[in-house]
Design an enzyme around this catalytic site. Structure first.
Site, mmCIF file in Angstrom:
data_model
loop_
_atom_site.group_PDB
_atom_site.id
_atom_site.type_symbol
_atom_site.label_atom_id
_atom_site.label_comp_id
_atom_site.label_asym_id
_atom_site.label_seq_id
_atom_site.Cartn_x
_atom_site.Cartn_y
_atom_site.Cartn_z
ATOM 1 N N HIS A 144 -77.297 -39.316 -4.973
ATOM 2 C CA HIS A 144 -77.649 -38.798 -3.292
ATOM 3 C C HIS A 144 -76.781 -37.713 -3.209
ATOM 4 O O HIS A 144 -77.221 -36.879 -2.485
ATOM 5 C CB HIS A 144 -76.832 -40.142 -2.729
ATOM 6 C CG HIS A 144 -76.722 -40.000 -1.292
ATOM 7 N ND1 HIS A 144 -77.404 -40.778 -0.409
ATOM 8 C CD2 HIS A 144 -75.934 -39.358 -0.626
ATOM 9 C CE1 HIS A 144 -76.953 -40.181 0.868
ATOM 10 N NE2 HIS A 144 -76.256 -39.749 0.642
ATOM 11 N N GLU A 145 -75.594 -37.523 -3.764
ATOM 12 C CA GLU A 145 -74.828 -36.386 -3.263
ATOM 13 C C GLU A 145 -75.367 -35.207 -3.933
ATOM 14 O O GLU A 145 -75.256 -34.013 -3.484
ATOM 15 C CB GLU A 145 -73.493 -36.676 -3.843
ATOM 16 C CG GLU A 145 -72.492 -37.808 -2.952
ATOM 17 C CD GLU A 145 -72.646 -37.556 -1.693
ATOM 18 O OE1 GLU A 145 -72.625 -36.381 -1.245
ATOM 19 O OE2 GLU A 145 -72.919 -38.549 -1.089
ATOM 20 N N HIS A 148 -78.009 -33.915 -2.069
ATOM 21 C CA HIS A 148 -77.316 -33.083 -0.942
ATOM 22 C C HIS A 148 -77.155 -31.636 -1.336
ATOM 23 O O HIS A 148 -77.419 -30.445 -0.915
ATOM 24 C CB HIS A 148 -75.911 -33.507 -0.370
ATOM 25 C CG HIS A 148 -76.097 -34.717 0.632
ATOM 26 N ND1 HIS A 148 -76.927 -34.566 1.529
ATOM 27 C CD2 HIS A 148 -75.504 -35.742 0.740
ATOM 28 C CE1 HIS A 148 -76.754 -35.730 2.505
ATOM 29 N NE2 HIS A 148 -75.876 -36.320 1.873
ATOM 30 N N GLU A 195 -79.267 -37.574 5.538
ATOM 31 C CA GLU A 195 -78.849 -38.743 4.747
ATOM 32 C C GLU A 195 -80.028 -39.566 4.222
ATOM 33 O O GLU A 195 -80.096 -40.194 3.179
ATOM 34 C CB GLU A 195 -77.878 -39.739 5.527
ATOM 35 C CG GLU A 195 -76.579 -39.137 5.792
ATOM 36 C CD GLU A 195 -75.885 -39.211 4.500
ATOM 37 O OE1 GLU A 195 -75.565 -40.213 3.794
ATOM 38 O OE2 GLU A 195 -75.405 -38.132 3.877
#
Length: 362
Positions: A144-145, A148, A195
């Site tokens: 997930h990060e 980003h 997100e």
């Protein structure tokens, strides 16, 4: 497309031991939620945003930020939190992120993670998150990060953190605080949508929908999986979207405005929905946009896709406010009567429910 097999290397025993796809040269466009792109376009059109963005890009103390984490957190490496370091390199390999960003573990019981930085992204995870999630769930969070970072979200996230802090300091200046909060509100709206994009990236890295669902459930309800059920958790999202009358629709908007993240049940429902689409399957089959093609991408086409996505969502939404918008657009009559009925719940204005204000989660 090459697979990643983590089970044959004793040095990587903490990383999920199964074969997974690697997405060589993948563009962030492959997993970015249409609402993410359209919200970013709207943010950039906000009056004064370009001026603030350019000013802060030169003024934000990024070196100080890096020194802060270096001095007061634990940097992930082969010698410290080695299993997280394996996950980080693994995620960067799967999403083909050329430069592995530094990652820090900071002492905080609140489960959270973030990707910040203007020149280069930094990933930060809290001890609360590390202690809460198992290896598969944590792999999805690290992915997930990294998502980003690949999407370039860290720049706007850093500005959001700075402006939020600044807004508190200048709250006594009415006009100054109003101007800052307008940008903060727009940034939060975009970040909530980003997100959803990063959740998709986490699924592409972990390639285990159940693990992604478990992680979101734990963030919502703690380390009590034996007390929770994925199907029941997803039903909460359906109930949240469809329940109540127009007053509840307004309260939903007010509740979500101060948050940086969407509600956890909504994230879970959105991710499961995307995992069942043909778009996700095409990515897993190796058919996805490449970064080498990004320069040829039409901004107009991207915005058109986002607009189409929003229109589809409005049409299919069970939310009372969205239904009303659809009816109005379709020429439904007796608007005054419908408004009275919706706000009154069809029962003369009686309202027997109480509405709490959820706290912002990780």
């Amino acid at each position: 497309m090459p697979d990643v097999n983590d089970g044959n290397d004793d040095q990587r025993e903490h990383v999920p031991s199964r074969q997974r796809r690697r997405f060589e040269g993948i563009s962030s466009r492959a997993y970015e939620h249409p609402a993410d792109r359209s919200a970013l376009v709207a943010l950039r059109k906000l009056s004064g945003f370009d001026t603030v963005f350019k000013a802060l890009s030169g003024l934000l103390p990024e070196r100080s930020l890096r020194l802060l984490f270096l001095s007061d957190s634990v940097r992930v490496s082969d010698d410290q939190f080695a299993h997280l370091n394996d996950m980080l390199r693994d995620a960067c390999y799967i999403l083909d992120l050329e430069k592995v960003p530094p990652m820090y573990v900071t002492q905080d019981p609140q489960p959270n993670a973030m990707c910040i930085g203007l020149d280069e992204p930094i990933i930060v995870v809290t001890t609360g998150l590390v202690e809460l999630l198992d290896e598969e769930e944590m792999q999805a969070v690290v992915g997930h990060e990294v998502g980003h970072a690949l999407s370039g979200h860290s720049v706007y996230r850093t500005i959001l953190l700075f402006l939020t802090s600044l807004a508190l300091r200048v709250a006594w200046i009415p006009l100054g605080n109003f101007a800052i909060m307008a940008i903060v509100t727009a940034l939060r709206e975009w970040f909530r949508k980003s997100e959803l994009s990063a959740d998709r990236a986490g699924l592409l890295v972990g390639q285990d929908l159940k693990a992604s669902m478990r992680g979101l459930m734990k963030i919502a309800g703690g380390n009590h999986l034996h007390e929770m059920n994925v199907d029941a958790f997803l039903k909460q999202a359906e109930e949240y979207e469809a329940g109540g009358d127009l007053r509840d629709s307004v309260l939903k908007i007010l509740n979500v405005m101060p948050r940086t993240h969407p509600f956890t049940t909504v994230r879970a429902a959105e991710l499961k929905k995307w995992a069942a689409t043909r778009d996700y399957q095409r990515i897993m089959d190796g058919h996805y946009p490449r970064r080498s093609e990004d320069k040829d991408t039409s901004v107009t086409d991207s915005f058109r896709q986002s607009a189409s996505h929003y229109a589809d969502n409005v049409r299919s939404s069970k939310d009372p406010l969205m239904k009303l918008v659809t009816d109005i657009a379709g020429g439904a009559g007796d608007l005054g009567g419908r408004l009275r009925g919706k706000f009154g719940g069809g029962n003369g204005g009686a309202n027997t429910g109480n509405h709490g204000t959820p706290e912002d989660g990780a």
